[in-house]
Scaffold this active site. Structure first.
Site, short mmCIF file in Angstrom:
data_model
loop_
_atom_site.label_atom_id
_atom_site.label_comp_id
_atom_site.label_asym_id
_atom_site.label_seq_id
_atom_site.Cartn_x
_atom_site.Cartn_y
_atom_site.Cartn_z
N ARG A 69 0.82 -1.22 0.00
CA ARG A 69 0.00 0.00 0.00
C ARG A 69 0.85 1.26 0.00
NH1 ARG A 69 -1.86 0.36 4.69
NH2 ARG A 69 -2.84 -1.69 4.84
N TYR A 123 -15.30 23.07 -9.84
CA TYR A 123 -15.75 21.82 -10.47
C TYR A 123 -16.94 21.27 -9.65
CZ TYR A 123 -14.84 16.95 -12.04
OH TYR A 123 -14.91 15.68 -12.55
N ASP A 195 -7.08 23.85 -7.20
CA ASP A 195 -7.29 22.83 -8.22
C ASP A 195 -6.65 23.36 -9.49
OD1 ASP A 195 -8.24 21.25 -10.31
OD2 ASP A 195 -10.17 20.87 -9.34
N LYS A 220 -6.65 14.25 -16.84
CA LYS A 220 -6.82 15.16 -17.96
C LYS A 220 -5.50 15.28 -18.75
CE LYS A 220 -10.90 15.51 -16.23
NZ LYS A 220 -11.24 16.40 -15.14
C1 LIG Z 1 -12.02 16.29 -14.02
C2 LIG Z 1 -11.71 17.28 -12.97
C3 LIG Z 1 -11.48 16.87 -11.67
C4 LIG Z 1 -11.67 15.44 -11.20
O1 LIG Z 1 -10.80 14.57 -11.76
P1 LIG Z 1 -11.11 12.98 -11.86
O2 LIG Z 1 -9.77 12.43 -12.11
O3 LIG Z 1 -12.08 12.82 -12.98
O4 LIG Z 1 -11.70 12.57 -10.55
C5 LIG Z 1 -11.14 17.82 -10.73
N1 LIG Z 1 -11.05 19.12 -11.07
C6 LIG Z 1 -11.26 19.55 -12.33
C7 LIG Z 1 -11.13 21.00 -12.62
C8 LIG Z 1 -11.61 18.65 -13.31
O5 LIG Z 1 -11.89 19.09 -14.55
#
Ligand SMILES: *Cc1c(COP(=O)(O)O)cnc(C)c1O
Length: 413
Positions: A69, A123, A195, A220
């Site tokens: 882990r 988000y 973020d 992304k």
């Molecule tokens: C897609 C996204 C997330 C979440 O990411 P996941 O890997 O899909 O959980 C968080 N913040 C933003 C701005 C996003 O576009």
């Protein structure tokens, strides 16, 4: 394992190629740096040669085999690479998704009775976390206008412990004045979390702009190929230690296969981001010239809201932006999106393929206006585009045909 001054002095393209490739992860005994990529090192039981070795095992420190882990060289190499790409970071924690990263950070920072401030253009799953998970754990979330320092300050109270920024914000793409907001937060002892999925650490150096903890959905741009999910949080020494312990407590671990996929994506991220940025800017400019379009919401576009802050603080962009149609209806917008041939209809973004999704911020926002200032009340219906790696002219031709379908729709004609 923090990023060094020498490394930070290199250009982003060079850092993207070198990051995480230390001999510790890519060498074999006696042959440091023997391979380019670390092997995919699956979780397994770690054995000690004898009791003395077991008893001598160092306490909970990075880079030591202990238990599956805690990860292995493949995950460590990815974490190390992300740390090296974030100037000022002492370490990076990996999570199974971007949402898991945001939740993991929130559960490390907040305690029952605390107040979290969240930008109004966050988000939606982050907003849902405030209304759900965090509320259930006794944390109150309050939202503020992303573009207003006064709105942030008015929302602060003695119980405010942390602020979640997102820049540019989801769907409506306002660029926040991160240095001003983090300075105001710091003056009040508030922890700032960003973020940073849109720009990534290559396009916006969060910690250098006063942020305490930067979060990315690696799903992304880092993956870049729509085939893998993961999240990360990077921070200076003190927060890194706390994030790591909380992630261990929550039992977080990411798959070594996925970590290898992310390392592969990371190597071409700068190239992809540059190509997507150039294409998105050309498409945004074209949309801005169209009579069907009321407003283009693209920080890279001169004249677009937030462009000046983007120019001041960012070193790169990406393919994600939105635009708002002049009048029309939801049905007409559906017809437009359905008429697109090259754009997929799907959530997520940052992959090699272009995507389009409807944008309806009105029911989501609680602390700022939609339509934005200067837009007509009838300019309601937005579309978010994630520009991929297709040819720009082909994408424009596709949008041109779809706008003609929109204009001919009974609700618009
Ligand atoms: C897609 C996204 C997330 C979440 O990411 P996941 O890997 O899909 O959980 C968080 N913040 C933003 C701005 C996003 O576009």
């Amino acid at each position: 394992m923090s990023s060094s001054d020498d490394f930070d002095a290199l250009a982003p393209a060079t850092r993207g190629v070198l990051a995480g490739r230390t001999p510790e992860w890519t060498g074999t005994p006696g042959h440091p740096g023997a391979v380019v990529n670390p092997a995919v090192w699956r979780a397994s039981t770690h054995l000690y040669p004898d009791m003395a070795a077991l008893r001598a095992h160092p306490a909970n420190v990075d880079g030591n085999f202990y238990y599956g882990r805690r990860g292995g060289p493949t995950q460590w190499a990815l974490a190390e690479a992300l740390t090296q790409l974030e100037p000022g970071a002492a370490g990076t924690v990996l999570y199974p998704s971007g949402v898991a990263a945001i939740a993991g950070v929130m559960l490390a920072v907040l305690r029952p009775g605390d107040v979290l401030l969240m930008t109004d253009n966050a988000y939606e799953p982050s907003r849902a976390m405030g209304r759900g998970l965090l509320k259930d754990f006794g944390v109150e979330t309050r939202w503020f206008d992303p573009t207003s320092l006064a709105s942030f300050e008015a929302a602060c109270c003695p119980r405010t412990k942390a602020v979640l920024l997102e820049c540019p914000g989801s769907l409506t793409m306002e660029v926040q004045d991160v240095p001003a907001l983090t300075a105001a937060a710091k003056a009040r002892g508030i922890v700032s979390v960003l973020d940073n999925t849109w720009a990534s650490s290559l396009g916006f150096a969060g910690l250098s702009h006063g942020v305490d903890i930067t979060v990315m959905s690696l799903t992304k741009h880092v993956s870049g190929h729509s085939d893998c999910m993961m999240g990360s949080a990077s921070a200076g020494a003190e927060w890194y230690r706390k994030l790591r312990l909380r992630a261990q407590g929550l039992g977080n671990v990411v798959s070594p296969d996925d970590a290898a996929m992310m390392l592969r994506g990371l190597r071409t991220m700068k190239l992809r981001l540059d190509a997507e940025t150039a294409s998105a800017l050309a498409i945004a400019q074209w949309l801005q010239s169209r009579p069907e379009v009321a407003r283009v919401l693209c920080p890279m576009l001169p004249g677009s809201p937030g462009h000046d802050l983007w120019l001041r603080d960012f070193t790169g962009g990406c393919g994600l932006f939105s635009f708002v149609l002049k009048g029309g209806t939801s049905a007409a917008r559906d017809a437009l999106i359905d008429a697109l041939g090259l754009f997929g209809i799907g959530y997520s973004w940052g992959g090699f393929e272009s995507l389009a999704t409807p944008v309806d911020p009105a029911p989501i926002r609680t602390a700022s206006a939609w339509p934005l200032a200067g837009m007509e009340p009838s300019d309601q219906f937005g579309i978010r585009l994630s520009i991929g790696l297709e040819d720009t002219a082909d994408l424009i031709a596709d949008l041109d045909g779809a706008l003609a379908v929109w204009a001919a729709h009974g609700d618009c004609a």
